[in-house]
Design a protein around this motif. Sequence first.
Motif, PDB file in Angstrom:
ATOM      1  N   GLU A 149       0.796  -1.224   0.000  1.00 43.26           N
ATOM      2  CA  GLU A 149       0.000   0.000   0.000  1.00 43.26           C
ATOM      3  C   GLU A 149       0.830   1.276   0.000  1.00 43.26           C
ATOM      4  OE1 GLU A 149      -0.665  -2.401   2.567  1.00 43.26           O
ATOM      5  OE2 GLU A 149      -1.994  -3.387   1.138  1.00 43.26           O
ATOM      6  N   ALA A 150       2.074   1.237   0.512  1.00 46.65           N
ATOM      7  CA  ALA A 150       2.855   2.473   0.642  1.00 46.65           C
ATOM      8  C   ALA A 150       4.325   2.178   0.913  1.00 46.65           C
ATOM      9  CB  ALA A 150       2.296   3.321   1.777  1.00 46.65           C
ATOM     10  N   ARG A 151       5.147   3.206   0.657  1.00 43.52           N
ATOM     11  CA  ARG A 151       6.564   3.171   1.022  1.00 43.52           C
ATOM     12  C   ARG A 151       6.882   4.457   1.772  1.00 43.52           C
ATOM     13  NH1 ARG A 151      10.240   3.412  -3.527  1.00 43.52           N
ATOM     14  NH2 ARG A 151       8.607   4.604  -4.534  1.00 43.52           N
TER      15      ARG A 151
ATOM     16  N   SER B 237       1.763   7.447  -8.148  1.00 41.48           N
ATOM     17  CA  SER B 237       1.271   7.918  -6.854  1.00 41.48           C
ATOM     18  C   SER B 237       1.825   9.303  -6.536  1.00 41.48           C
ATOM     19  CB  SER B 237       1.687   6.939  -5.747  1.00 41.48           C
ATOM     20  OG  SER B 237       3.091   6.947  -5.580  1.00 41.48           O
TER      21      SER B 237
ATOM     22  N   PRO C 277       2.226   6.576  -1.456  1.00 41.57           N
ATOM     23  CA  PRO C 277       1.109   5.646  -1.367  1.00 41.57           C
ATOM     24  C   PRO C 277       0.989   4.814  -2.636  1.00 41.57           C
ATOM     25  CG  PRO C 277       0.335   7.939  -1.378  1.00 41.57           C
ATOM     26  CD  PRO C 277       1.810   7.952  -1.531  1.00 41.57           C
ATOM     27  N   ALA C 278       0.429   3.655  -2.479  1.00 41.84           N
ATOM     28  CA  ALA C 278       0.257   2.762  -3.635  1.00 41.84           C
ATOM     29  C   ALA C 278      -0.873   3.230  -4.509  1.00 41.84           C
ATOM     30  CB  ALA C 278      -0.003   1.346  -3.182  1.00 41.84           C
TER      31      ALA C 278
ATOM     32  N   ALA D 193       6.718   9.861   1.670  1.00 42.00           N
ATOM     33  CA  ALA D 193       5.745   8.773   1.630  1.00 42.00           C
ATOM     34  C   ALA D 193       5.220   8.644   0.216  1.00 42.00           C
ATOM     35  CB  ALA D 193       4.598   9.056   2.591  1.00 42.00           C
TER      36      ALA D 193
END
Length: 102
Positions: free
Chosen positions: A27-29, A49, A101-102, A99
């Motif tokens: 979903e995210a990094r 994203s 997000p996916a 951040a």
Amino acid sequence: MKSLSLLENVEFHTRSPYAEPLFVSDEARILRFTLRPGQVVQEHNAPHSPVFVTVLQGQGLFAGADGVGQSFGPNSFVIFDAGENHSIPCLERGFGRAAFPA
């Protein structure tokens, strides 16, 4: 629940900016970028994203799609749209959290 200390164990590299993954999922990094004065995150984009950057320490010029740099320092929050080209030259040693997000 997960918790991270963003200001501890910060690592700087001599030759280039350092992007340390703090959290990675489908979903995210979340990455912690560290830069020394004169180092640059070269122009790039995240095609799928938006990118959210929180400046924790230091000062940098953040340039978006228009290529015009704006200075941001601690406690600033910068948002780049999905696919927006951006670059970050470092003016004063510092680091931030990004951040994706996916």
